[in-house]
Enzyme design. Structure first.
Site, mmCIF file in Angstrom:
data_model
loop_
_atom_site.group_PDB
_atom_site.id
_atom_site.type_symbol
_atom_site.label_atom_id
_atom_site.label_comp_id
_atom_site.label_asym_id
_atom_site.label_seq_id
_atom_site.Cartn_x
_atom_site.Cartn_y
_atom_site.Cartn_z
ATOM 1 N N ARG A 18 -0.502 6.608 -15.106
ATOM 2 C CA ARG A 18 -1.810 5.966 -15.064
ATOM 3 C C ARG A 18 -2.322 5.962 -13.629
ATOM 4 O O ARG A 18 -1.660 6.414 -12.703
ATOM 5 C CB ARG A 18 -1.718 4.534 -15.591
ATOM 6 C CG ARG A 18 -0.763 3.645 -14.804
ATOM 7 C CD ARG A 18 -0.532 2.307 -15.470
ATOM 8 N NE ARG A 18 0.324 1.435 -14.648
ATOM 9 C CZ ARG A 18 0.719 0.233 -15.019
ATOM 10 N NH1 ARG A 18 0.361 -0.256 -16.197
ATOM 11 N NH2 ARG A 18 1.489 -0.493 -14.212
ATOM 12 N N ASP A 39 7.474 9.311 -15.105
ATOM 13 C CA ASP A 39 7.249 7.871 -14.954
ATOM 14 C C ASP A 39 8.309 7.125 -15.739
ATOM 15 O O ASP A 39 8.973 7.698 -16.610
ATOM 16 C CB ASP A 39 5.850 7.488 -15.465
ATOM 17 C CG ASP A 39 5.239 6.338 -14.681
ATOM 18 O OD1 ASP A 39 5.880 5.272 -14.590
ATOM 19 O OD2 ASP A 39 4.122 6.491 -14.157
ATOM 20 N N ASP A 65 13.169 7.496 -13.212
ATOM 21 C CA ASP A 65 13.205 6.398 -12.247
ATOM 22 C C ASP A 65 13.406 7.033 -10.880
ATOM 23 O O ASP A 65 14.477 7.565 -10.586
ATOM 24 C CB ASP A 65 14.353 5.456 -12.580
ATOM 25 C CG ASP A 65 14.519 4.325 -11.570
ATOM 26 O OD1 ASP A 65 13.822 4.323 -10.532
ATOM 27 O OD2 ASP A 65 15.383 3.450 -11.802
ATOM 28 N N TYR A 161 4.046 -3.680 2.143
ATOM 29 C CA TYR A 161 3.488 -2.432 1.616
ATOM 30 C C TYR A 161 3.098 -1.502 2.751
ATOM 31 O O TYR A 161 3.396 -0.297 2.715
ATOM 32 C CB TYR A 161 2.267 -2.772 0.752
ATOM 33 C CG TYR A 161 1.614 -1.581 0.083
ATOM 34 C CD1 TYR A 161 2.257 -0.894 -0.938
ATOM 35 C CD2 TYR A 161 0.340 -1.170 0.459
ATOM 36 C CE1 TYR A 161 1.649 0.180 -1.573
ATOM 37 C CE2 TYR A 161 -0.272 -0.098 -0.162
ATOM 38 C CZ TYR A 161 0.383 0.571 -1.183
ATOM 39 O OH TYR A 161 -0.226 1.643 -1.800
ATOM 40 N N THR A 198 -8.231 1.087 -9.262
ATOM 41 C CA THR A 198 -7.252 1.269 -10.326
ATOM 42 C C THR A 198 -6.652 -0.096 -10.654
ATOM 43 O O THR A 198 -7.004 -1.107 -10.033
ATOM 44 C CB THR A 198 -6.141 2.214 -9.860
ATOM 45 O OG1 THR A 198 -5.505 1.634 -8.707
ATOM 46 C CG2 THR A 198 -6.705 3.592 -9.494
#
Length: 267
Positions: A18, A39, A65, A161, A198
């Protein structure tokens, strides 16, 4: 929409179920590539693959993974066999957890380090092993790592992040140097996407409001836009087109580079 041709290329996109990953997979197929969508979100990834097939593309699902070295070892030969080769790996899988530094939780930071840094490093490792001379694909190719504008700016609430995405930038440059030095024939570059609406981007805005940095998610988005010379958020196609370019022969003399696709926010 990009006009760069990837006809005959075989690509793997991690985190392709996605968001940006799905958009990148779609752009690659429109450019002519066959794509493996990898994914851990199996149902969503299968839906993405089916939508690509409905448009006439060659697309396959791979459950992967990215933090599991053994899973990579198993997946890559299967992808090479299924697609008939491997020319491109897009290390897109990523995780963002918003937190002020005074509240950061060790477990959440480790999760980001595992997915964003370790997952990308393993993706480069197995791309090199497959694409270098003597590998299962063995014809060279390209790796595109997905960093973030967060690697180039100081925005409150995303220290962990930002650190992981900065690491991807450095990893990319060292990987490019190693590939060249060792004659692998694999170009390695990265993209710094700007904030894009997103699910992850929207959640970031909401989280920044929740921890008290902004009065609302809309205010957080406006703050980003105000810092962006182009005056808007990024769109999935903006990021996907950059990946197609770096994967194409039009970028054949580009390696070890970071391409900002952020509307000027990180300049």
């Amino acid at each position: 929409m990009t006009s760069h041709s990837l006809a005959g290329r075989k690509a793997l996109v991690t985190g392709g179920a996605r968001g940006l990953g799905a958009g990148m997979a779609a752009a690659l197929t429109r450019a002519g590539a066959a794509v493996a969508v990898a994914d851990v979100l199996a149902d969503s990834a299968k839906e993405t693959v089916q939508s690509l097939r409905d448009e006439g593309a060659t697309a396959e699902f791979v459950e992967l993974d990215v933090t599991d070295d053994a899973a990579w070892t198993e997946a890559i030969p299967n992808i090479v066999n299924t697609l008939g080769g491997l020319d491109l790996v897009v290390n897109n899988a990523g995780l963002e957890v918003t937190s002020l530094l005074v509240d950061i939780e060790a477990a959440e930071l480790r999760r980001m380090l595992d997915v964003n840094v370790l997952g990308t490093a393993l993706g480069v490792k197995h791309a090199f092993r497959a694409m270098r001379p003597g590998g299962t694909a063995g014809s060279g190719g390209a790796v595109v790592n997905i960093s973030s504008v967060a690697a180039t700016i100081a925005f409150p609430g995303i220290a962990g992040y930002s650190a992981t995405k900065s690491a991807i930038d450095r990893l990319t440059r060292v990987a490019a140097a190693e590939s060249g030095k060792l004659g692998y024939g694999v170009r390695v570059n990265c993209v710094y996407p700007g904030l894009t609406p997103t699910a992850m981007g929207n959640q970031l805005a909401m989280d920044c409001a929740e921890i008290g940095l902004f009065g609302s998610a809309d205010e957080a988005v406006r703050a980003v836009i105000e810092q962006t010379p182009s005056g808007r958020l990024g769109q999935v196609d903006d990021m996907a087109d950059a990946v197609v370019f770096l994967a194409s022969d039009d970028a054949k003399f580009i390696t070890g580079a970071g391409l900002p696709v952020d509307g000027g926010m990180g300049m």
